[in-house]
Design an enzyme around this catalytic site. Structure first.
Site, PDB file in Angstrom:
ATOM      1  N   HIS A 126       0.812  -1.174  -0.015  1.00 37.24           N
ATOM      2  CA  HIS A 126       0.024   0.032   0.024  1.00 37.24           C
ATOM      3  C   HIS A 126       0.829   1.047  -0.003  1.00 37.24           C
ATOM      4  O   HIS A 126       0.394   2.397   0.531  1.00 37.24           O
ATOM      5  CB  HIS A 126      -1.127   0.238   1.248  1.00 37.24           C
ATOM      6  CG  HIS A 126      -1.621  -1.140   1.474  1.00 37.24           C
ATOM      7  ND1 HIS A 126      -3.019  -1.452   0.874  1.00 37.24           N
ATOM      8  CD2 HIS A 126      -1.224  -2.142   1.999  1.00 37.24           C
ATOM      9  CE1 HIS A 126      -3.293  -2.605   1.233  1.00 37.24           C
ATOM     10  NE2 HIS A 126      -2.424  -3.148   2.097  1.00 37.24           N
ATOM     11  N   SER A 179      13.933  22.282 -16.199  1.00 38.97           N
ATOM     12  CA  SER A 179      12.687  22.997 -16.599  1.00 38.97           C
ATOM     13  C   SER A 179      13.180  24.546 -17.067  1.00 38.97           C
ATOM     14  O   SER A 179      14.226  25.240 -16.884  1.00 38.97           O
ATOM     15  CB  SER A 179      12.110  23.457 -15.276  1.00 38.97           C
ATOM     16  OG  SER A 179      11.634  24.619 -15.063  1.00 38.97           O
ATOM     17  N   LYS A 188      15.522  22.574 -11.318  1.00 35.71           N
ATOM     18  CA  LYS A 188      14.663  21.161 -11.822  1.00 35.71           C
ATOM     19  C   LYS A 188      15.579  20.175 -12.584  1.00 35.71           C
ATOM     20  O   LYS A 188      16.355  20.481 -13.352  1.00 35.71           O
ATOM     21  CB  LYS A 188      13.420  21.381 -12.606  1.00 35.71           C
ATOM     22  CG  LYS A 188      12.556  22.115 -11.722  1.00 35.71           C
ATOM     23  CD  LYS A 188      12.268  21.551 -10.512  1.00 35.71           C
ATOM     24  CE  LYS A 188      11.298  20.174 -10.887  1.00 35.71           C
ATOM     25  NZ  LYS A 188       9.882  20.682 -11.343  1.00 35.71           N
ATOM     26  N   GLU A 213       8.707   9.080 -16.799  1.00 32.77           N
ATOM     27  CA  GLU A 213       7.330   9.520 -17.129  1.00 32.77           C
ATOM     28  C   GLU A 213       6.698   9.021 -18.527  1.00 32.77           C
ATOM     29  O   GLU A 213       5.536   8.910 -18.508  1.00 32.77           O
ATOM     30  CB  GLU A 213       7.416  11.214 -16.897  1.00 32.77           C
ATOM     31  CG  GLU A 213       7.461  11.662 -15.428  1.00 32.77           C
ATOM     32  CD  GLU A 213       7.579  13.119 -15.345  1.00 32.77           C
ATOM     33  OE1 GLU A 213       6.680  13.527 -14.933  1.00 32.77           O
ATOM     34  OE2 GLU A 213       8.555  13.584 -15.853  1.00 32.77           O
TER      35      GLU A 213
END
Ligand code: ARG
Length: 461
Positions: free
Chosen positions: A158, A279, A285, A292
């Site tokens: 979980h 970024s 970043k 992704e």
């Protein structure tokens, strides 16, 4: 130009332009040119063997098809939607060069069995590519299992801290998943590797063709038994894309995990710069775009599977033009998974794990609570009683912001006389890890056995 059509004989009028662009498949099936030529060459040799062509004619066809293949490979071949698909293009190019000899190639076959043979040859190749990529990924994962053999990480259920596991156990978990994927592919390959050519349009042919001869030349293990079945069979495409979907989903779950592990909050790992982007506005970043997109692109693969399943729904025997729609989802699913696997293998290889950061918080989250409970069980306490008792200890710890080991001695002794003296050798993540013993568990000795088995397995390939 109705005369350009291989089926133009019974037509008087030209095809509507819109119909040509609506029905063409050359845009995507040109990718099958090598397979189409390979199958046509085997077919031509078989026709000579069966006495339907002279051997000179067959050799001329084979050689000319090689020329055409070279032209296509060099990008010199011209495509036109007037010729619908790659099969017609190649046959027409042959006829242009050889006249009547070229007109004999299509003897005893139909585009229906030709298409499926080409797709099977392509799929066989695609399965082998994916299998190799899976093996590369397994090797990368195994490299990490070796490199981080002494690293203990939290195991989750979980997505809550559950029990400690060896990092090698974690990496081997993915090796197992990808091994099942490889087994599924090799099983699928058995069904792909059955020759369809020679079943002609739907019912077979009255010409004395020799299908076994073609099968042998193209490396197929057997002959499809029922011509009606073959011309409508896309089961193997659905099956392969299902296998690809499961691989994509395995990758997506892992990508999600590593995206989280790369956050400041987790700080478990450092992704290689080469696999991240920055970024345009936030200078600090480093974004995990590759992970992704591996996660994101799994949607295309599963969508392709759905598209294929819907495509064959409600199709009567035998060939229906709907089936031309099988190739785009097939190719797209393959391209996506192939690229994802290639990047995953490289990314896994180059990612570094922050051993110190992981170790500094490894005693958080009561990873040793279950070990304490099982210790009590070994001491004769009924499991449910032990569960309740340890649960209450955890609650006390949470109230006071303590670890289990930090509780006062009398708290332990109230559960069982003398327990406080023993907990030192029971609690703590190292003790918890050492306590495991079941087969397939993260017990160090068990993991060592698995590592050995995997090393042998991977070296043997
Ligand atoms: N372009 C078609 C396809 O890829 C070729 C099959 C044509 N067969 C037919 N009976 N019209 O499926």
């Amino acid at each position: 130009m109705a005369t350009q059509k291989t089926w133009g004989g019974r037509f008087t009028g030209a095809t509507d332009d819109r119909v040509e662009s609506f029905t063409e498949s050359i845009r995507f099936d040109q990718r099958l040119y090598r397979e189409d030529i390979l199958a046509s060459q085997a077919h031509a040799r078989m026709l000579a063997h069966a006495g339907l062509l002279s051997s000179d004619e067959a050799e001329l066809i084979v050689a000319t098809l090689n020329d055409i293949q070279g032209e296509i490979a060099r990008g010199e071949f011209e495509y036109s939607i007037k010729l619908e698909d790659i099969h017609t293009h190649i046959e027409q190019a042959l006829i242009q060069r050889l006249g009547d000899v070229g007109r004999k190639l299509h003897t005893g076959r139909s585009r229906n069995d030709q298409v499926i043979t080409d797709v099977k040859l392509w799929t066989r190749f695609a399965i082998d590519v994916i299998d190799l990529r899976l093996l590369e990924l397994q090797r990368s994962l195994f490299g990490n299992a070796e490199r981080h053999h002494d690293l203990i990480i939290p195991g989750y259920t979980h997505f809550q801290r559950a029990q400690p596991v060896l990092a090698s156990h974690y990496f081997l978990a993915y090796l197992e998943k990808y091994q099942r994927d490889r087994e599924r592919l090799s099983d699928c390959r058995r069904r792909v590797n059955v020759l369809s050519l020679g079943t002609a349009a739907l019912a077979g042919t009255s010409l004395p063709i020799d299908r076994a001869f073609v099968a042998q030349q193209l490396g197929f293990d057997g002959l499809a038994a029922n011509s009606l079945d073959v011309s409508s069979d896309r089961d193997f495409v659905v099956e392969f894309v299902f296998d690809l979907s499961l691989i994509a989903l395995h990758l997506a779950g892992w990508a999600e995990e590593w995206i989280l592990w790369s956050t400041t909050e987790f700080n478990f790992l450092d992704l290689p710069d080469a696999f991240c982007t920055g970024s345009s506005i936030m200078p600090h970043k480093k974004n995990p775009d590759v992970l992704e997109l591996i996660r994101g692109k799994s949607a295309r693969v599963v969508a392709s599977l759905q598209q294929l399943m819907l495509l064959i729904k409600g199709l009567p025997l035998a060939y229906n033009r709907d089936l031309q729609e099988d190739k785009e989802p097939l190719f797209d699913a393959f391209d996506t998974v192939s690229a994802s696997l290639e990047l995953a293998a490289a990314l896994v290889r180059d990612t570094s794990f922050r051993h110190e950061a992981i170790a500094s918080r490894i005693e958080d989250g009561y990873l040793d609570a279950t070990t304490l409970m099982e210790y009590l069980v070994k001491e004769g306490v009924p499991l449910r009683t032990a569960h309740e008792a340890v649960g209450q200890l955890v609650r006390k710890c949470e109230d006071r912001k303590l670890r289990l080991i930090d509780l006062p001695a009398e708290v332990f002794d109230s559960i069982q006389m003398g327990l406080s003296a023993k907990v030192k050798s029971v609690l703590g993540v190292r003790n918890a890890l050492a306590a495991f013993q079941s087969h397939g568990s993260t017990a160090p000795a068990e993991v060592e056995k698995q590592m050995l088995a995997w090393r042998q397995r991977l070296e043997a390939q």
